[in-house]
Design a protein around this motif. Structure first.
Motif, PDB file in Angstrom:
ATOM      1  N   GLN A 175      10.628   6.213  -1.935  1.00 17.76           N
ATOM      2  CA  GLN A 175      10.967   5.237  -0.892  1.00 17.76           C
ATOM      3  C   GLN A 175       9.997   4.053  -0.941  1.00 17.76           C
ATOM      4  O   GLN A 175      10.418   2.907  -0.848  1.00 17.76           O
ATOM      5  CB  GLN A 175      10.944   5.892   0.475  1.00 17.76           C
ATOM      6  CG  GLN A 175      11.363   4.960   1.590  1.00 17.76           C
ATOM      7  CD  GLN A 175      11.401   5.670   2.937  1.00 17.76           C
ATOM      8  OE1 GLN A 175      11.140   6.861   3.053  1.00 17.76           O
ATOM      9  NE2 GLN A 175      11.733   4.916   3.971  1.00 17.76           N
ATOM     10  N   PHE A 176       8.698   4.321  -1.088  1.00 21.60           N
ATOM     11  CA  PHE A 176       7.728   3.232  -1.190  1.00 21.60           C
ATOM     12  C   PHE A 176       7.988   2.412  -2.440  1.00 21.60           C
ATOM     13  O   PHE A 176       7.950   1.182  -2.400  1.00 21.60           O
ATOM     14  CB  PHE A 176       6.283   3.753  -1.209  1.00 21.60           C
ATOM     15  CG  PHE A 176       5.301   2.659  -1.524  1.00 21.60           C
ATOM     16  CD1 PHE A 176       4.957   1.733  -0.561  1.00 21.60           C
ATOM     17  CD2 PHE A 176       4.781   2.516  -2.801  1.00 21.60           C
ATOM     18  CE1 PHE A 176       4.079   0.693  -0.853  1.00 21.60           C
ATOM     19  CE2 PHE A 176       3.905   1.484  -3.106  1.00 21.60           C
ATOM     20  CZ  PHE A 176       3.558   0.573  -2.131  1.00 21.60           C
ATOM     21  N   LYS A 177       8.250   3.078  -3.563  1.00 23.35           N
ATOM     22  CA  LYS A 177       8.503   2.369  -4.821  1.00 23.35           C
ATOM     23  C   LYS A 177       9.673   1.404  -4.667  1.00 23.35           C
ATOM     24  O   LYS A 177       9.597   0.243  -5.074  1.00 23.35           O
ATOM     25  CB  LYS A 177       8.778   3.364  -5.941  1.00 23.35           C
ATOM     26  CG  LYS A 177       9.003   2.722  -7.288  1.00 23.35           C
ATOM     27  CD  LYS A 177       9.189   3.783  -8.361  1.00 23.35           C
ATOM     28  CE  LYS A 177       9.356   3.157  -9.728  1.00 23.35           C
ATOM     29  NZ  LYS A 177       9.424   4.187 -10.787  1.00 23.35           N
ATOM     30  N   ARG A 178      10.753   1.856  -4.044  1.00 22.84           N
ATOM     31  CA  ARG A 178      11.933   1.000  -3.849  1.00 22.84           C
ATOM     32  C   ARG A 178      11.606  -0.172  -2.926  1.00 22.84           C
ATOM     33  O   ARG A 178      11.968  -1.310  -3.201  1.00 22.84           O
ATOM     34  CB  ARG A 178      13.087   1.826  -3.279  1.00 22.84           C
ATOM     35  CG  ARG A 178      14.349   1.034  -3.090  1.00 22.84           C
ATOM     36  CD  ARG A 178      14.918   0.614  -4.427  1.00 22.84           C
ATOM     37  NE  ARG A 178      16.069  -0.239  -4.216  1.00 22.84           N
ATOM     38  CZ  ARG A 178      16.300  -1.348  -4.878  1.00 22.84           C
ATOM     39  NH1 ARG A 178      15.493  -1.739  -5.834  1.00 22.84           N
ATOM     40  NH2 ARG A 178      17.342  -2.086  -4.622  1.00 22.84           N
ATOM     41  N   GLN A 179      10.884   0.104  -1.835  1.00 22.57           N
ATOM     42  CA  GLN A 179      10.513  -0.955  -0.894  1.00 22.57           C
ATOM     43  C   GLN A 179       9.610  -1.968  -1.584  1.00 22.57           C
ATOM     44  O   GLN A 179       9.762  -3.170  -1.397  1.00 22.57           O
ATOM     45  CB  GLN A 179       9.827  -0.327   0.322  1.00 22.57           C
ATOM     46  CG  GLN A 179       9.253  -1.304   1.326  1.00 22.57           C
ATOM     47  CD  GLN A 179       7.817  -1.693   1.004  1.00 22.57           C
ATOM     48  OE1 GLN A 179       6.990  -0.869   0.667  1.00 22.57           O
ATOM     49  NE2 GLN A 179       7.516  -2.974   1.088  1.00 22.57           N
ATOM     50  N   PHE A 180       8.660  -1.489  -2.398  1.00 23.66           N
ATOM     51  CA  PHE A 180       7.758  -2.384  -3.117  1.00 23.66           C
ATOM     52  C   PHE A 180       8.531  -3.260  -4.099  1.00 23.66           C
ATOM     53  O   PHE A 180       8.286  -4.457  -4.206  1.00 23.66           O
ATOM     54  CB  PHE A 180       6.684  -1.575  -3.851  1.00 23.66           C
ATOM     55  CG  PHE A 180       5.702  -2.432  -4.596  1.00 23.66           C
ATOM     56  CD1 PHE A 180       4.621  -2.986  -3.935  1.00 23.66           C
ATOM     57  CD2 PHE A 180       5.867  -2.713  -5.942  1.00 23.66           C
ATOM     58  CE1 PHE A 180       3.706  -3.796  -4.607  1.00 23.66           C
ATOM     59  CE2 PHE A 180       4.969  -3.511  -6.630  1.00 23.66           C
ATOM     60  CZ  PHE A 180       3.885  -4.064  -5.957  1.00 23.66           C
ATOM     61  N   LEU A 182       8.617  -7.280  -4.105  1.00 21.33           N
ATOM     62  CA  LEU A 182       8.263  -8.057  -5.287  1.00 21.33           C
ATOM     63  C   LEU A 182       9.436  -8.926  -5.750  1.00 21.33           C
ATOM     64  O   LEU A 182       9.257 -10.089  -6.105  1.00 21.33           O
ATOM     65  CB  LEU A 182       7.803  -7.130  -6.410  1.00 21.33           C
ATOM     66  CG  LEU A 182       7.190  -7.785  -7.628  1.00 21.33           C
ATOM     67  CD1 LEU A 182       5.970  -8.611  -7.243  1.00 21.33           C
ATOM     68  CD2 LEU A 182       6.816  -6.727  -8.659  1.00 21.33           C
ATOM     69  N   GLY A 183      10.652  -8.375  -5.710  1.00 22.26           N
ATOM     70  CA  GLY A 183      11.838  -9.149  -6.076  1.00 22.26           C
ATOM     71  C   GLY A 183      12.030 -10.343  -5.160  1.00 22.26           C
ATOM     72  O   GLY A 183      12.378 -11.445  -5.606  1.00 22.26           O
ATOM     73  N   ASP A 184      11.783 -10.149  -3.863  1.00 17.86           N
ATOM     74  CA  ASP A 184      11.888 -11.253  -2.906  1.00 17.86           C
ATOM     75  C   ASP A 184      10.837 -12.326  -3.209  1.00 17.86           C
ATOM     76  O   ASP A 184      11.135 -13.520  -3.153  1.00 17.86           O
ATOM     77  CB  ASP A 184      11.711 -10.714  -1.485  1.00 17.86           C
ATOM     78  CG  ASP A 184      11.891 -11.782  -0.432  1.00 17.86           C
ATOM     79  OD1 ASP A 184      12.924 -12.483  -0.457  1.00 17.86           O
ATOM     80  OD2 ASP A 184      10.995 -11.926   0.428  1.00 17.86           O
ATOM     81  N   LEU A 204       0.837  -1.197   0.000  1.00 15.90           N
ATOM     82  CA  LEU A 204       0.000   0.000   0.000  1.00 15.90           C
ATOM     83  C   LEU A 204       0.871   1.246   0.000  1.00 15.90           C
ATOM     84  O   LEU A 204       1.749   1.397   0.845  1.00 15.90           O
ATOM     85  CB  LEU A 204      -0.900   0.023   1.240  1.00 15.90           C
ATOM     86  CG  LEU A 204      -1.948  -1.066   1.307  1.00 15.90           C
ATOM     87  CD1 LEU A 204      -2.625  -1.055   2.671  1.00 15.90           C
ATOM     88  CD2 LEU A 204      -2.972  -0.897   0.202  1.00 15.90           C
ATOM     89  N   GLY A 205       0.656   2.092  -0.960  1.00 15.88           N
ATOM     90  CA  GLY A 205       1.420   3.329  -1.025  1.00 15.88           C
ATOM     91  C   GLY A 205       1.321   3.960  -2.394  1.00 15.88           C
ATOM     92  O   GLY A 205       0.640   3.455  -3.287  1.00 15.88           O
ATOM     93  N   ASP A 206       2.028   5.063  -2.553  1.00 18.22           N
ATOM     94  CA  ASP A 206       2.023   5.815  -3.807  1.00 18.22           C
ATOM     95  C   ASP A 206       3.241   5.398  -4.634  1.00 18.22           C
ATOM     96  O   ASP A 206       4.320   5.964  -4.496  1.00 18.22           O
ATOM     97  CB  ASP A 206       2.051   7.310  -3.503  1.00 18.22           C
ATOM     98  CG  ASP A 206       1.977   8.173  -4.744  1.00 18.22           C
ATOM     99  OD1 ASP A 206       1.921   7.621  -5.869  1.00 18.22           O
ATOM    100  OD2 ASP A 206       1.995   9.405  -4.595  1.00 18.22           O
ATOM    101  N   TYR A 207       3.048   4.398  -5.477  1.00 16.84           N
ATOM    102  CA  TYR A 207       4.151   3.838  -6.262  1.00 16.84           C
ATOM    103  C   TYR A 207       4.816   4.894  -7.146  1.00 16.84           C
ATOM    104  O   TYR A 207       6.023   4.908  -7.302  1.00 16.84           O
ATOM    105  CB  TYR A 207       3.639   2.669  -7.109  1.00 16.84           C
ATOM    106  CG  TYR A 207       4.726   1.936  -7.854  1.00 16.84           C
ATOM    107  CD1 TYR A 207       5.468   0.951  -7.212  1.00 16.84           C
ATOM    108  CD2 TYR A 207       5.018   2.225  -9.176  1.00 16.84           C
ATOM    109  CE1 TYR A 207       6.469   0.265  -7.875  1.00 16.84           C
ATOM    110  CE2 TYR A 207       6.025   1.548  -9.851  1.00 16.84           C
ATOM    111  CZ  TYR A 207       6.743   0.570  -9.200  1.00 16.84           C
ATOM    112  OH  TYR A 207       7.743  -0.090  -9.870  1.00 16.84           O
TER     113      TYR A 207
END
Length: 82
Positions: free
Chosen positions: A56-61, A65-67, A48-51
């Motif tokens: 910061q949210f985009k990188r965490q997302f 997803l990579g994991d 949940l966030g503003d991709y």
């Protein structure tokens, strides 16, 4: 996303007996076995966030997803080696 969905359906498909040409084998009736793995993931703060507006949210997302994809690759490697 939480307003619309409670969960994410994560589906992994594998054709361990038809590694060389699974799509061709399926179309000509030589498909031996299809393995389907389904996981239900919660819609939580990781997704949940503003991709597009929050770097910061985009990188965490992307890391999340990579994991997820790495775990899928390990599952597939295990399936194909059995």
């Amino acid at each position: 996303m939480r307003e619309q969905f409670d969960n994410i359906i994560d589906v992994t498909l594998a054709c361990p007996d038809n590694v060389e040409s699974p799509f061709k084998d399926m179309f000509v009736g030589r498909m031996q076995r299809i393995v389907v793995k389904v996981n239900v993931l919660s819609v939580d703060d990781q997704v949940l966030g503003d991709y597009f507006g929050d770097k910061q949210f985009k990188r965490q997302f992307q890391l999340w997803l990579g994991d997820l994809w790495n775990k899928k690759d390990k599952e597939l490697d295990k399936l194909y080696s059995e």
